[in-house]
Design a protein around this motif. Structure first.
Motif, PDB file in Angstrom:
ATOM      1  N   VAL A 190      -9.584   0.696 -20.968  1.00  0.00           N
ATOM      2  CA  VAL A 190      -8.812   1.853 -20.508  1.00  0.00           C
ATOM      3  C   VAL A 190      -9.253   3.077 -21.303  1.00  0.00           C
ATOM      4  CG1 VAL A 190      -6.500   2.766 -20.041  1.00  0.00           C
ATOM      5  CG2 VAL A 190      -6.841   0.293 -20.246  1.00  0.00           C
ATOM      6  N   SER A 191      -9.575   4.139 -20.585  1.00  0.00           N
ATOM      7  CA  SER A 191     -10.024   5.368 -21.258  1.00  0.00           C
ATOM      8  C   SER A 191      -9.019   6.485 -21.051  1.00  0.00           C
ATOM      9  CB  SER A 191     -11.371   5.810 -20.677  1.00  0.00           C
ATOM     10  OG  SER A 191     -11.710   7.097 -21.165  1.00  0.00           O
ATOM     11  N   GLY A 192      -8.903   7.340 -22.045  1.00  0.00           N
ATOM     12  CA  GLY A 192      -8.165   8.593 -21.883  1.00  0.00           C
ATOM     13  C   GLY A 192      -8.955   9.541 -20.996  1.00  0.00           C
ATOM     14  N   VAL A 193      -8.270  10.577 -20.527  1.00  0.00           N
ATOM     15  CA  VAL A 193      -8.847  11.445 -19.497  1.00  0.00           C
ATOM     16  C   VAL A 193      -9.994  12.309 -20.032  1.00  0.00           C
ATOM     17  CG1 VAL A 193      -8.250  13.104 -17.693  1.00  0.00           C
ATOM     18  CG2 VAL A 193      -6.561  11.469 -18.450  1.00  0.00           C
ATOM     19  N   SER A 194     -10.040  12.541 -21.332  1.00  0.00           N
ATOM     20  CA  SER A 194     -11.147  13.346 -21.871  1.00  0.00           C
ATOM     21  C   SER A 194     -12.496  12.667 -21.638  1.00  0.00           C
ATOM     22  CB  SER A 194     -10.947  13.611 -23.369  1.00  0.00           C
ATOM     23  OG  SER A 194     -10.904  12.383 -24.069  1.00  0.00           O
ATOM     24  N   GLY A 195     -12.472  11.374 -21.325  1.00  0.00           N
ATOM     25  CA  GLY A 195     -13.706  10.663 -20.985  1.00  0.00           C
ATOM     26  C   GLY A 195     -14.408  11.258 -19.776  1.00  0.00           C
ATOM     27  N   ALA A 196     -13.644  11.943 -18.951  1.00  0.00           N
ATOM     28  CA  ALA A 196     -14.221  12.533 -17.731  1.00  0.00           C
ATOM     29  C   ALA A 196     -14.748  13.943 -17.966  1.00  0.00           C
ATOM     30  CB  ALA A 196     -13.192  12.529 -16.624  1.00  0.00           C
ATOM     31  N   PRO A 229     -25.212   5.794 -27.212  1.00  0.00           N
ATOM     32  CA  PRO A 229     -24.584   4.953 -26.192  1.00  0.00           C
ATOM     33  C   PRO A 229     -23.358   5.588 -25.551  1.00  0.00           C
ATOM     34  CG  PRO A 229     -25.016   3.680 -28.164  1.00  0.00           C
ATOM     35  CD  PRO A 229     -25.283   5.111 -28.515  1.00  0.00           C
ATOM     36  N   GLY A 230     -22.999   5.072 -24.398  1.00  0.00           N
ATOM     37  CA  GLY A 230     -21.785   5.525 -23.730  1.00  0.00           C
ATOM     38  C   GLY A 230     -20.546   5.091 -24.493  1.00  0.00           C
ATOM     39  N   CYS A 231     -19.431   5.689 -24.122  1.00  0.00           N
ATOM     40  CA  CYS A 231     -18.177   5.401 -24.822  1.00  0.00           C
ATOM     41  C   CYS A 231     -17.713   3.972 -24.553  1.00  0.00           C
ATOM     42  CB  CYS A 231     -17.122   6.416 -24.417  1.00  0.00           C
ATOM     43  SG  CYS A 231     -17.039   6.715 -22.635  1.00  0.00           S
ATOM     44  N   TYR A 232     -17.639   3.587 -23.268  1.00  0.00           N
ATOM     45  CA  TYR A 232     -17.264   2.196 -22.957  1.00  0.00           C
ATOM     46  C   TYR A 232     -18.308   1.216 -23.518  1.00  0.00           C
ATOM     47  CZ  TYR A 232     -13.882   3.687 -19.249  1.00  0.00           C
ATOM     48  OH  TYR A 232     -12.839   4.216 -18.524  1.00  0.00           O
ATOM     49  N   PRO A 233     -19.604   1.492 -23.378  1.00  0.00           N
ATOM     50  CA  PRO A 233     -20.584   0.545 -23.924  1.00  0.00           C
ATOM     51  C   PRO A 233     -20.461   0.331 -25.439  1.00  0.00           C
ATOM     52  CG  PRO A 233     -21.635   1.892 -22.261  1.00  0.00           C
ATOM     53  CD  PRO A 233     -20.260   2.472 -22.477  1.00  0.00           C
ATOM     54  N   HIS A 274     -19.673   0.419 -11.740  1.00  0.00           N
ATOM     55  CA  HIS A 274     -19.761   1.467 -12.764  1.00  0.00           C
ATOM     56  C   HIS A 274     -21.096   1.381 -13.521  1.00  0.00           C
ATOM     57  CE1 HIS A 274     -18.758   4.009 -16.205  1.00  0.00           C
ATOM     58  NE2 HIS A 274     -17.765   4.493 -15.462  1.00  0.00           N
ATOM     59  N   ARG A 275     -21.691   2.533 -13.825  1.00  0.00           N
ATOM     60  CA  ARG A 275     -23.010   2.572 -14.470  1.00  0.00           C
ATOM     61  C   ARG A 275     -23.012   1.969 -15.873  1.00  0.00           C
ATOM     62  NH1 ARG A 275     -20.426   7.206 -15.104  1.00  0.00           N
ATOM     63  NH2 ARG A 275     -20.579   8.331 -17.070  1.00  0.00           N
ATOM     64  N   HIS A 276     -21.844   1.816 -16.465  1.00  0.00           N
ATOM     65  CA  HIS A 276     -21.813   1.224 -17.805  1.00  0.00           C
ATOM     66  C   HIS A 276     -21.971  -0.294 -17.777  1.00  0.00           C
ATOM     67  CE1 HIS A 276     -19.793   4.952 -19.803  1.00  0.00           C
ATOM     68  NE2 HIS A 276     -21.062   5.115 -19.524  1.00  0.00           N
ATOM     69  N   GLN A 277     -21.737  -0.930 -16.634  1.00  0.00           N
ATOM     70  CA  GLN A 277     -21.946  -2.393 -16.575  1.00  0.00           C
ATOM     71  C   GLN A 277     -23.417  -2.723 -16.867  1.00  0.00           C
ATOM     72  OE1 GLN A 277     -23.748  -4.556 -14.512  1.00  0.00           O
ATOM     73  NE2 GLN A 277     -22.882  -6.424 -15.394  1.00  0.00           N
ATOM     74  N   PHE A 333     -31.255   8.596 -21.016  1.00  0.00           N
ATOM     75  CA  PHE A 333     -32.371   7.846 -21.625  1.00  0.00           C
ATOM     76  C   PHE A 333     -31.906   6.517 -22.227  1.00  0.00           C
ATOM     77  CE2 PHE A 333     -33.653  12.266 -21.470  1.00  0.00           C
ATOM     78  CZ  PHE A 333     -34.957  12.191 -20.994  1.00  0.00           C
ATOM     79  N   ARG A 334     -30.791   6.000 -21.724  1.00  0.00           N
ATOM     80  CA  ARG A 334     -30.220   4.817 -22.376  1.00  0.00           C
ATOM     81  C   ARG A 334     -30.799   3.487 -21.915  1.00  0.00           C
ATOM     82  NH1 ARG A 334     -24.077   6.485 -21.353  1.00  0.00           N
ATOM     83  NH2 ARG A 334     -23.857   8.157 -22.888  1.00  0.00           N
ATOM     84  N   VAL A 335     -31.274   3.441 -20.700  1.00  0.00           N
ATOM     85  CA  VAL A 335     -31.729   2.155 -20.159  1.00  0.00           C
ATOM     86  C   VAL A 335     -33.152   2.325 -19.649  1.00  0.00           C
ATOM     87  CG1 VAL A 335     -31.332   0.390 -18.394  1.00  0.00           C
ATOM     88  CG2 VAL A 335     -29.384   1.442 -19.568  1.00  0.00           C
ATOM     89  N   HIS A 393     -10.751   1.592 -16.611  1.00  0.00           N
ATOM     90  CA  HIS A 393      -9.458   2.093 -16.104  1.00  0.00           C
ATOM     91  C   HIS A 393      -9.241   3.489 -16.684  1.00  0.00           C
ATOM     92  CE1 HIS A 393      -9.101  -2.272 -15.976  1.00  0.00           C
ATOM     93  NE2 HIS A 393      -8.035  -2.176 -15.198  1.00  0.00           N
ATOM     94  N   LEU A 394      -8.567   4.316 -15.908  1.00  0.00           N
ATOM     95  CA  LEU A 394      -8.192   5.645 -16.413  1.00  0.00           C
ATOM     96  C   LEU A 394      -6.705   5.630 -16.733  1.00  0.00           C
ATOM     97  CD1 LEU A 394      -9.335   8.525 -16.847  1.00  0.00           C
ATOM     98  CD2 LEU A 394      -8.505   9.074 -14.559  1.00  0.00           C
ATOM     99  N   GLY A 395      -6.355   6.036 -17.950  1.00  0.00           N
ATOM    100  CA  GLY A 395      -4.947   6.062 -18.373  1.00  0.00           C
ATOM    101  C   GLY A 395      -4.480   7.482 -18.598  1.00  0.00           C
ATOM    102  N   LEU A 397      -9.361  17.388  -9.494  1.00  0.00           N
ATOM    103  CA  LEU A 397      -8.107  16.736  -9.108  1.00  0.00           C
ATOM    104  C   LEU A 397      -7.999  15.345  -9.744  1.00  0.00           C
ATOM    105  CD1 LEU A 397      -5.831  17.836  -7.498  1.00  0.00           C
ATOM    106  CD2 LEU A 397      -6.761  16.732  -5.453  1.00  0.00           C
ATOM    107  N   LYS A 398      -9.158  14.717  -9.878  1.00  0.00           N
ATOM    108  CA  LYS A 398      -9.207  13.349 -10.419  1.00  0.00           C
ATOM    109  C   LYS A 398      -8.695  13.265 -11.871  1.00  0.00           C
ATOM    110  CE  LYS A 398     -13.671  12.083 -11.432  1.00  0.00           C
ATOM    111  NZ  LYS A 398     -14.215  11.461 -12.533  1.00  0.00           N
ATOM    112  N   ASN A 399      -8.873  14.355 -12.630  1.00  0.00           N
ATOM    113  CA  ASN A 399      -8.361  14.293 -14.009  1.00  0.00           C
ATOM    114  C   ASN A 399      -7.238  15.300 -14.254  1.00  0.00           C
ATOM    115  OD1 ASN A 399      -9.885  16.600 -14.129  1.00  0.00           O
ATOM    116  ND2 ASN A 399     -11.477  15.767 -15.452  1.00  0.00           N
ATOM    117  N   ALA A 430      -7.592   1.287 -12.118  1.00  0.00           N
ATOM    118  CA  ALA A 430      -8.969   0.810 -12.302  1.00  0.00           C
ATOM    119  C   ALA A 430      -9.878   1.618 -11.382  1.00  0.00           C
ATOM    120  CB  ALA A 430      -9.045  -0.666 -11.958  1.00  0.00           C
ATOM    121  N   TYR A 431     -11.130   1.721 -11.770  1.00  0.00           N
ATOM    122  CA  TYR A 431     -12.097   2.397 -10.901  1.00  0.00           C
ATOM    123  C   TYR A 431     -13.482   1.777 -11.109  1.00  0.00           C
ATOM    124  CZ  TYR A 431     -13.404   5.160 -15.081  1.00  0.00           C
ATOM    125  OH  TYR A 431     -13.818   5.558 -16.331  1.00  0.00           O
ATOM    126  N   GLY A 432     -14.399   2.123 -10.251  1.00  0.00           N
ATOM    127  CA  GLY A 432     -15.789   1.661 -10.405  1.00  0.00           C
ATOM    128  C   GLY A 432     -15.937   0.146 -10.390  1.00  0.00           C
TER     129      GLY A 432
END
Ligand SMILES: NC(=O)C1=CN([C@@H]2O[C@H](COP(=O)(O)OP(=O)(O)OC[C@H]3O[C@@H](n4cnc5c(N)ncnc54)[C@H](OP(=O)(O)O)[C@@H]3O)[C@@H](O)[C@H]2O)C=CC1
Ligand SMILES: CC(=O)N[C@@H](CCC(=O)OP(=O)(O)O)C(=O)O
Length: 336
Positions: free
Chosen positions: A185-191, A154-158, A214-217, A108-110, A233-235, A197-199, A208-210
């Motif tokens: 850059v986000s830690g893996v708990s963001g996923a 809001p999202g974490c990156y936003p 990415h939906r946060h843009q 419901f953010r946008v 980015h995933l770190g 396998l990705k995390n 880098a990804y997305g």
């Protein structure tokens, strides 16, 4: 006491919510739920293979259900710590029964139905609730949060991206012909907690990804009313988001002006900390509900650094902050 339900309680954000709500003097946790077919059905949230940090604090069982009719009675507040499509489907049930809903997902953010088709892969079915939802960027939307029934946290990156940029845009210090470039850059708990396998620890390095997708843009751009270039980015670390934002200031703008503007908007906001010199690192905020912001200006080139714990100011802490604002409690109750 207000009674709160956490849906998706066994996840990373849900467990943090349980921790904060348990310490909250005006909240009673009335239920913790997971999906109908959850492998964790009936376990205590504090079990060793779930969230043992909650042992002795929140030793409550996880109810596996999609039928909330037996638990909805007397519930005042619902936190949805569920994935976007789940929140989208179940939020109206609670809203129609008078609950105040804090949704941690993007459902419901946008306020744009086409945004959901393009970036979330589902057709949004609840335009009226989308129209009524208040975006829970707590430092900026507190007036609207006070009267909202549905708060889209809001999202974490936003959060990490908007908090440093918004004051500078509002005070027209940025040359907006150059889109701010956000590398975060986000830690893996963001996923989330679900294994994939990705995390998987051995598979994650730094990447880098997305890119441009990415939906946060669009979430960031729509709420800032300013286009941005956003690259997540995933770190290979567990928790935290570190955003490096490069932008251009208008002719003649000085460091003193930037600091004055950041202080003007945040000096009275307890969960945003502004650095007068140097800049923050992840270690300043991990396990804490803050977003820390620093900057350096060279000529007209400005680098902003912002850091937060993705699970806290980027999710659960901001949700509880919004709840505190909504119900008239001190903004930091149970958070600090
Ligand atoms: N992780 C982060 O840094 C951030 C997350 N968010 C958002 O918060 C939400 C939760 O994220 P996160 O905690 O990471 O996710 P997790 O994957 O860690 O947890 C998801 C939770 O939802 C439960 N669940 C899954 N399906 C259903 C269902 N149909 N009904 C009820 N519960 C269900 C899961 O349990 P089970 O599968 O056993 O049923 C689990 O408890 C997401 O929308 C995410 O986008 C927002 C900002 C930051
Ligand atoms: C590292 C990682 O995968 N992060 C997630 C974003 C975090 C999240 O949960 O998204 P919301 O803020 O929209 O709820 C991602 O990029 O999809």
């Amino acid at each position: 006491m207000l009674k709160a339900l956490i849906v998706g309680a066994s996840g990373y954000a849900g467990a943090q919510l349980a921790y904060y709500l348990n310490r909250h003097p005006h909240i009673e946790i009335a239920g913790l739920t997971v999906s109908e077919k959850s492998l964790d059905a009936g376990k205590l949230i504090s079990d060793f293979d779930l969230h043992p940090q909650l042992k002795g604090l929140v030793d409550l069982p996880l109810l596996a259900t999609s039928d909330y009719s037996s638990i909805i009675k007397d519930i005042d507040i619902v936190f949805l710590a569920t994935e976007h499509s789940v929140s989208h489907d179940i939020a109206p049930y609670f809203l129609e029964r008078g609950c105040t809903v804090f949704d941690l997902s993007g459902a419901f953010r946008v306020n744009s139905a086409s945004f959901y088709t393009e970036f979330y892969g589902f057709v949004h079915q609840h335009q009226t609730w989308l129209d009524n939802a208040v975006y829970g960027l707590a430092e900026w939307n507190d007036k609207q949060i006070k009267t909202a029934q549905l708060i889209a946290v809001p999202g974490c990156y936003p959060t990490a991206s908007q908090l440093p940029l918004k004051p500078l845009l509002v005070d027209k210090l940025l040359d907006t012909t150059q889109w701010p470039v956000i590398n975060a850059v986000s830690g893996v708990s963001g996923a989330g907690r679900k294994a994939s396998l990705k995390n998987h620890f051995c598979e994650v390095s730094l990447h880098a990804y997305g890119l441009f997708t990415h939906r946060h843009q669009p979430e960031i751009a729509s709420h800032l009313a300013q286009e941005v270039i956003f690259t997540p980015h995933l770190g290979s670390f567990k928790q935290g988001i570190h955003a490096t934002i490069t932008c251009r200031v208008n002719e003649g703008v000085t460091s003193e002006q930037i600091l004055a503007t950041l202080n003007k908007y945040y000096a009275s906001k307890p969960l945003v900390r502004i650095y007068q010199k140097d800049w923050p690192a992840l270690k300043s905020v991990i396990g804490l509900p803050y977003c820390d912001i620093g900057f350096v200006l060279k000529g007209r080139h400005l680098i902003l650094i912002s850091v937060e714990d993705n699970l806290l100011k980027g999710a659960a802490a901001q949700a509880v902050q919004c709840m505190n604002i909504r119900f008239g409690f001190d903004e930091t109750t149970s958070l600090l």
